[in-house]
Design a protein around this motif. Structure first.
Motif, PDB file in Angstrom:
ATOM      1  N   ASP A   1       8.373  -2.660  58.116  1.00 22.11           N
ATOM      2  CA  ASP A   1       8.213  -2.779  56.663  1.00 22.11           C
ATOM      3  C   ASP A   1       7.062  -1.904  56.163  1.00 22.11           C
ATOM      4  N   ILE A   2       5.936  -1.944  56.887  1.00 22.03           N
ATOM      5  CA  ILE A   2       4.755  -1.189  56.446  1.00 22.03           C
ATOM      6  C   ILE A   2       4.991   0.312  56.578  1.00 22.03           C
ATOM      7  N   THR A   3       5.558   0.742  57.701  1.00 29.05           N
ATOM      8  CA  THR A   3       5.800   2.171  57.874  1.00 29.05           C
ATOM      9  C   THR A   3       6.917   2.668  56.947  1.00 29.05           C
ATOM     10  N   GLY A   4       7.861   1.785  56.627  1.00 25.91           N
ATOM     11  CA  GLY A   4       8.886   2.155  55.651  1.00 25.91           C
ATOM     12  C   GLY A   4       8.276   2.348  54.276  1.00 25.91           C
ATOM     13  N   PHE A   5       7.369   1.443  53.904  1.00 22.90           N
ATOM     14  CA  PHE A   5       6.649   1.572  52.637  1.00 22.90           C
ATOM     15  C   PHE A   5       5.818   2.851  52.622  1.00 22.90           C
ATOM     16  N   ALA A   6       5.175   3.152  53.746  1.00 27.59           N
ATOM     17  CA  ALA A   6       4.368   4.370  53.841  1.00 27.59           C
ATOM     18  C   ALA A   6       5.239   5.608  53.678  1.00 27.59           C
TER      19      ALA A   6
END
Length: 215
Positions: free
Chosen positions: A10-15
């Motif tokens: 989720d975090i790397t997708g947001f990034a």
């Protein structure tokens, strides 16, 4: 897939979907944060040169305590040998930073350890700076997940490790360091006296000289 894997995705997708300037800022900050903490250590040392022996000792111990925390982090990495999420998590967005080579293990995060240790050590030098150092440490830890090179639990463990080790190192070392600071300030060597500073006794003397000049 574990919860940590999903959170990492989720975090790397947001990034990956963030604006380019956000990505670039995170890539710079994830490394430059260490330099910022280094600069804060220098400021703390410089200001402590006119403080008490005890205060100067804590300022001198702060970067040493951070180094001890880093060494502990490296030892733990060698024991856990956890692979980086940028290789291990399937279907995750590409990491913004280059994925470290195999053998450069993930748990715990060295950067987060350094950030946590630095934040606590600097706060022990001067409590008021915790409002600056704590957010900087959290941002630095989060950036390691954001750029894709660590799991969330890596940085959480790193922050905790750095906090505990730095606090313990300063507590254990402050008495001998205070005695050493007192001895160094009594030294006749100019370089040693400059390094440790004149201590608080110089302040009244300076004020007296200034008042004499005004007359």
């Amino acid at each position: 897939m574990t919860f940590d894997d999903e959170l990492y995705r989720d975090i790397t997708g947001f990034a990956h979907d963030s604006p380019a300037w956000v990505q670039h800022t995170a890539e710079v900050w994830t490394e430059a944060g260490i330099l910022v903490f280094g600069a804060l250590f220098v400021v703390a040392w410089w200001r402590s040169r006119r403080d008490s022996h005890h205060a100067f000792a804590i300022a001198a111990l702060a970067p040493l305590a951070t180094v001890v925390a880093y060494v502990c982090s490296e030892l733990l990495k060698s024991g856990f040998t956890q692979d980086r999420p940028c290789r291990a998590v399937a279907a995750a967005a590409p990491s913004l930073a280059g994925c470290p080579p195999p053998g450069d293990w993930s748990f715990p995060s060295n950067h987060a350890t350094i950030a946590g240790a630095s934040a606590v050590a600097l706060a022990l030098v001067r409590r008021a700076v915790v409002w600056l150092t704590a957010p900087l440490a959290l941002l630095m830890a989060f950036s390691r997940v954001f750029v894709g090179v660590h799991y969330p639990h890596d940085v959480a463990a790193g922050l905790l490790l750095g906090t505990v080790v730095a606090a313990a190192a300063v507590r254990l070392g402050r008495r001998p360091a205070t005695r050493l600071a007192e001895a160094m300030r009594a030294s006749s060597a100019p370089a040693v006296r400059w390094l440790t500073g004149p201590g608080p006794a110089a302040a009244p003397a300076t004020a007296y000289a200034a008042s004499h000049r005004r007359r």
